[in-house]
Write a protein that holds these residues in place. Sequence first.
Motif, PDB file in Angstrom:
ATOM      1  N   ASP B  42       0.849  -1.198   0.000  1.00  0.00           N
ATOM      2  CA  ASP B  42       0.000   0.000   0.000  1.00  0.00           C
ATOM      3  C   ASP B  42       0.878   1.240   0.000  1.00  0.00           C
ATOM      4  O   ASP B  42       1.948   1.244   0.596  1.00  0.00           O
ATOM      5  N   SER B  43       0.393   2.278  -0.666  1.00  0.00           N
ATOM      6  CA  SER B  43       1.123   3.551  -0.634  1.00  0.00           C
ATOM      7  C   SER B  43       0.127   4.657  -0.930  1.00  0.00           C
ATOM      8  O   SER B  43      -0.972   4.397  -1.416  1.00  0.00           O
ATOM      9  N   TYR B  62       5.307   1.474  -9.874  1.00  0.00           N
ATOM     10  CA  TYR B  62       4.140   2.305  -9.551  1.00  0.00           C
ATOM     11  C   TYR B  62       2.914   1.786 -10.282  1.00  0.00           C
ATOM     12  O   TYR B  62       3.036   1.155 -11.332  1.00  0.00           O
ATOM     13  N   ARG B  93       7.481  -4.915   2.222  1.00  0.00           N
ATOM     14  CA  ARG B  93       6.167  -4.290   2.389  1.00  0.00           C
ATOM     15  C   ARG B  93       6.067  -3.581   3.744  1.00  0.00           C
ATOM     16  O   ARG B  93       5.527  -2.489   3.855  1.00  0.00           O
ATOM     17  N   LEU B  96       8.140  -0.324   3.633  1.00  0.00           N
ATOM     18  CA  LEU B  96       7.457   0.725   2.864  1.00  0.00           C
ATOM     19  C   LEU B  96       6.313   1.335   3.680  1.00  0.00           C
ATOM     20  O   LEU B  96       6.123   2.553   3.682  1.00  0.00           O
ATOM     21  N   ASP B  97       5.567   0.484   4.394  1.00  0.00           N
ATOM     22  CA  ASP B  97       4.500   0.974   5.283  1.00  0.00           C
ATOM     23  C   ASP B  97       5.070   1.985   6.266  1.00  0.00           C
ATOM     24  O   ASP B  97       4.511   3.061   6.466  1.00  0.00           O
ATOM     25  N   TYR B  99       7.848   3.670   6.087  1.00  0.00           N
ATOM     26  CA  TYR B  99       8.351   4.853   5.397  1.00  0.00           C
ATOM     27  C   TYR B  99       7.203   5.835   5.116  1.00  0.00           C
ATOM     28  O   TYR B  99       7.296   7.030   5.416  1.00  0.00           O
ATOM     29  N   PHE B 100       6.105   5.326   4.587  1.00  0.00           N
ATOM     30  CA  PHE B 100       4.989   6.217   4.252  1.00  0.00           C
ATOM     31  C   PHE B 100       4.292   6.753   5.505  1.00  0.00           C
ATOM     32  O   PHE B 100       3.651   7.791   5.464  1.00  0.00           O
ATOM     33  N   ILE B 165      11.882   4.926  -5.054  1.00  0.00           N
ATOM     34  CA  ILE B 165      11.590   5.109  -3.623  1.00  0.00           C
ATOM     35  C   ILE B 165      12.721   4.523  -2.786  1.00  0.00           C
ATOM     36  O   ILE B 165      13.358   5.240  -2.021  1.00  0.00           O
ATOM     37  N   ARG B 188       4.578  12.735  -8.024  1.00  0.00           N
ATOM     38  CA  ARG B 188       5.059  11.775  -7.019  1.00  0.00           C
ATOM     39  C   ARG B 188       6.415  12.198  -6.468  1.00  0.00           C
ATOM     40  O   ARG B 188       6.699  12.001  -5.286  1.00  0.00           O
TER      41      ARG B 188
END
Lengths: 169, 201
Positions: B42-43, B62, B93, B96-97, B99-100, B165, B188
Amino acid sequence: MTPRAAIPPFQTFLEEHRSIVYRFLRASVGVERADDAFQETFLAALRAYPSLEDGRNLRGWVLTIATRKAIDAGRAGRRRALTVADVAAVGDANGQVGGEPEVFDAEDPVWKAVSSLPPRQRAAIVHRYVLDRSYAEVAAAMASTEEAARANVHQGLRKLKEVVRDEDE
Amino acid sequence: MRTSELKQLGQDRARRSKALAAAFADAALEEGLLDVGYGFADSPFGALLVAVTRRGLVRLQYPGRDVDEELADLAARLSPRVLESARATGEVRRELDEYFAGDRRTFDVPVDLSLTTGFTRAVLAATARIPFGSTSTYGAIAEAAGSPRASRAAGNALGSNPVPIVVPCHRVVHTGGGLGGYTGGLERKVALLRLEGATPV
């Protein structure tokens, strides 16, 4: 000659052929062995996958692997007959994978008759009458000739009729 | 017995094969037969396709490109042993979660640059060293990659970054202050720089 086709990602191959492989195995090794045979079939396919040179007829290829697994399982099964405990254990094994467990009736007369056949006759009968495949396809899956495939189907049918007749008497 | 009765034996009831196929990737992983595992993260930009090899994150895509096309591409370029695997992609994953969510400044997951060669690989290696929250320039990156005068080529190399990213090509801007381009689109790039608190000019 048609040009070679690219080898698709294994995930695509798995999604495309999982149902027919499962149906073949369920009918030829029985529901309680189908899960293991399914995994063994696709692991064998995955092992060999990078050496494939052509993405045409992958269905035929994977059904050939499944047939080999089914015949091996059938031979192992003849040395050790099924017991009621094996059938009862199916529920547990199914639970691990998730999804709805298959209901399997050990008393199902059709399965009882089919499971009494020698493994090669059983595989041939399943290809021909459960999956509706041609004799050429049955022969390819069993790595034999079309005549041999016809003979396997013919003998299998005769045996099935005998078994059912005995039951009725 | 009629042969039509045999049909009932060959049923895939309750789509049992679907459950078996879903469990198959774990078996493949345990057997050491999974060459490329993929999943979706998810992002704020939508679902990102992530693909990992034994060496690390090899691709981050993306939303926009067709997933089947991307997977076919990975199969052709890396290995056809490509399977969806929640387990193999779990670490990337999760990072990334974080990070966002603003809870992570550097990625610990290793990166596999197998999809790149030569100068591109050198440019990406230099880019990977730009810290969170700061920016560098195309010229500086070209120089760090060993070709001081190749800033345009460095821009092209960054445009083909297979792991945006995580290899932060969004942190590379023009010397004069212009944003330059971005593989995922300029909006982005701006969003990522804002997330990191770097002020895009």
